[in-house]
Write a protein that holds these residues in place. Structure first.
Motif, short mmCIF file in Angstrom:
data_model
loop_
_atom_site.label_atom_id
_atom_site.label_comp_id
_atom_site.label_asym_id
_atom_site.label_seq_id
_atom_site.Cartn_x
_atom_site.Cartn_y
_atom_site.Cartn_z
N GLY A 77 -12.82 -23.27 34.17
CA GLY A 77 -13.06 -24.59 33.59
C GLY A 77 -12.82 -24.62 32.09
O GLY A 77 -12.22 -25.57 31.56
N ASN B 270 -20.67 -25.66 32.33
CA ASN B 270 -20.73 -26.98 32.92
C ASN B 270 -21.57 -27.92 32.05
O ASN B 270 -21.18 -29.05 31.75
N GLY C 77 -6.61 -21.89 35.04
CA GLY C 77 -7.34 -23.15 34.93
C GLY C 77 -6.62 -24.13 34.01
O GLY C 77 -6.57 -25.34 34.28
N VAL D 246 -9.23 -33.69 33.30
CA VAL D 246 -10.25 -32.64 33.31
C VAL D 246 -11.61 -33.30 33.11
O VAL D 246 -11.79 -34.07 32.15
N ILE E 13 -14.48 -29.72 37.22
CA ILE E 13 -13.69 -28.49 37.21
C ILE E 13 -14.61 -27.27 37.37
O ILE E 13 -14.17 -26.19 37.75
N PHE E 14 -15.90 -27.48 37.09
CA PHE E 14 -16.88 -26.40 37.28
C PHE E 14 -17.56 -26.47 38.64
O PHE E 14 -18.61 -25.87 38.85
#
Lengths: 323, 264
Positions: A71, A130, A228, A238, A242-243
């Motif tokens: 991420g 995150n 990533g 994004v 993504i996490f």
């Protein structure tokens, strides 16, 4: 050592050439953006899984930090392009640099912990990434994310369309996998698996475990972060999703099904994990049920993965020959 | 002449129990020295401290005149002191040959880039290491199993492999922790022969072992441990007649208590 190629070696070389040839002409075989998209995410996830295999399968470190690096890489490339006015290529390099530093800085203290403590610390790292993505709104734009990533440009040309983007991804995947293959088959790979098997024995033989662990942790961070970064330009957006644990779970499934510590096992499993869900589309209702059943069956029949299963067969016949 | 290995006033306590309690002894270069003593007398803790796997609370350890106490085990191994473990340790998934090629010292002149790129220098170093490994495999009689994974070896064969691995870095001294415990009695003499051959090659040995015949026949000097320190030392034949040693092993007979004072 051995002169010429053994039967297995020749078969491997042939299979690799065949796979590369199929991948190279894939955009000519299909114009479906959907299928090319599946191939793109499959290649990038296989690379991320192969990097996890270096850390987990070779150094014995079950790291969930890979999700964080994945991420962070995506955010690095997106921010480089959208806010700093850099190119896609600069974005990927920034992702590599930031993840390299992050891998070193985070790995140095945390690699002193073992087993469960290490796992918990790496999960915490991924969760923290995150959290930062969600709450550092001035940089990451928070939950809204960074939309509208432009297609990459090469030598002034816009690499528009799935087919051209696919070749960038294929190029990166081949490079990253070649690097990992050369590393894992070198004496460094031999030393890593020795540390994994018995760290005190390795120390008694003059091997310092920490530099090896730190090196592979950082290398895996860089490779995963670059994957990533490329993946962000596949999604074109994004955001904190993504996490999502989905990615980590996919990396882990590929490594475990393929066989921890086996380069080819993991690459094969990566391909299978892409093809399988698509091949099961004949039944939309039962698709994920069958997929799950296959995974469970694979784990019941081959608890050490495909590569582990093959190794066990080999050892069994060796034992039978000796006694 | 300074001894090859010199231990002075070594102390290691676990929650107040002094497992090693001011031990001092020396191992002369070129010797095969035995370290014996009753169970719990602190022999294993002492060699864990000497080889760096445990940190001593006090005391010094000198290898060939250089202090090695406080160093991590890998540094001590590279300095020339290697060891085997009581619970035999080998890399099960590796072949006999690979088990020896893992050892770091023969590759000390090459770095990670050499290993990654398989440079000319690395290939030469690897060739030399392999030649040495094959010699050692021959010495311990495992040539037939050179390319077999270690997990198919018998317990005794694994001990021999661990011995060869400890020899791989061409150390000045090897500490063997119970090399023949659990080994088929008919094979004990073979192990003694292998140790003698390696000793003739210039390697010094410090051997912890309970097998009295093995120690008596092999060692030229024996150190007896009791209650965390050296009780006595001397040639094996004399040591075994020493009443102090009999006391330590068998306990004090009634009406014969000249050594009780030592405990206090």
């Amino acid at each position: 050592m051995k002169s010429g190629l053994s039967g297995v070696g020749a078969a491997k070389v042939a299979a690799v050439i065949l796979a590369l040839a199929i991948l190279a002409v894939l955009p000519l075989l299909t114009s479906s953006n959907y299928l090319l998209g599946v191939a793109v995410s499959g290649l990038l996830m296989t690379v991320a899984a192969a990097a996890l295999n270096l850390v987990y399968g070779f150094a014995g470190l079950l790291s969930f930090a890979q999700l964080g690096f994945w991420g962070v890489g995506a955010y690095c490339s997106a921010i480089t392009v959208m806010d700093a006015g850099g190119s896609f290529w600069a974005g990927v390099l920034v992702a590599a640099g930031v993840n390299g530093l992050l891998g070193l800085a985070f790995g140095y203290p945390i690699l002193r912990t073992r087993t469960h403590a290490f796992v918990v610390a790496t999960i915490t790292f991924a969760l923290l990434c995150n959290l930062v993505a969600r709450d550092w709104i001035s940089v990451t734009r928070g939950p809204l994310g960074i939309p509208g990533l432009p297609p990459p440009r090469l030598l002034g040309y816009e690499i528009e369309g799935s087919a051209r983007f696919f070749y960038i991804v294929l190029g990166y995947a081949v490079l990253a996998l070649c690097f990992l293959y050369v590393l894992e088959t070198s004496r460094i790979g031999l030393t890593l698996k020795a540390i994994k098997q018995n760290e005190t024995l390795a120390q008694s033989q003059g091997i310092s475990p920490l530099p090896y662990k730190l090196a592979v942790f950082t290398i895996a961070a860089v490779i995963t972060g670059m994957a990533g970064a490329v993946f962000a330009f596949h999604l074109r957006v994004v955001d904190p999703l993504i996490f999502d644990f989905y990615y980590m779970q996919t990396f882990l499934i590929i490594v475990i099904i393929g066989g921890t510590g086996s380069f080819w096992g993991v690459v094969l499993a990566g391909a299978a994990m892409v093809v399988l869900p698509e091949a099961l589309r004949f039944s939309n209702d039962l698709r994920m049920v069958i997929y799950g059943a296959i995974l469970v069956a694979a784990m019941l029949l081959m608890p050490r993965g495909v590569a582990g299963w093959i190794e066990d067969r080999r050892l069994a016949s060796l034992r039978a020959n000796l006694r | 002449m300074i001894p090859l290995l010199e231990i002075s006033d070594l102390v290691k306590a676990f929650r107040g129990v002094r497992a090693v309690d001011g031990a001092s002894f020396a191992v002369q270069a070129g010797s095969i020295t035995g370290l014996i003593g009753p169970n719990g007398s602190g022999k294993s803790t002492a060699i864990d401290c000497i080889s760096g796997f445990q940190r001593a609370d006090a005391g010094r350890v000198h290898l060939d005149g250089t202090a090695i106490d406080g160093l991590p085990p890998q540094r001590i191994a590279r300095a020339g002191l290697t060891r085997t473990f009581q619970d035999v340790r080998v890399y099960d998934t590796y072949t006999v040959l690979e088990n020896l090629l893992v050892v770091a010292k023969p590759f000390a002149t090459t770095n990670w880039a050499d290993a990654f790129l398989r440079t000319q220098k690395f290939r030469e170093t690897h060739g030399q290491a392999e030649a040495r490994a094959l010699d050692l495999i021959d010495l311990v009689g495992l040539t037939r199993l050179t390319h077999a994974p270690a997990l198919i070896l018998s317990y005794g064969q694994k001990k021999l492999l661990a011995f060869a691995a400890a020899m791989m870095s061409n150390p000045s001294i090897v500490v063997l922790d119970e090399p023949v415990a659990g080994v088929n009695p008919t094979r004990v003499n073979e192990v003694a022969e292998i140790v003698r051959a390696a000793n003739r090659g210039g390697t010094t040995f410090l051997i912890i072992e309970h097998n009295v015949d093995f120690i008596t026949s092999l060692c030229d000097h024996v150190i007896v441990f009791d209650r965390g320190r050296k009780l006595t030392e001397g040639p094996p034949a004399e040591v075994h007649r020493d009443p102090l040693v009999l006391d330590a092993y068998l306990g004090v007979e009634p009406g014969h208590e000249p050594h009780l004072a030592r405990a206090g």
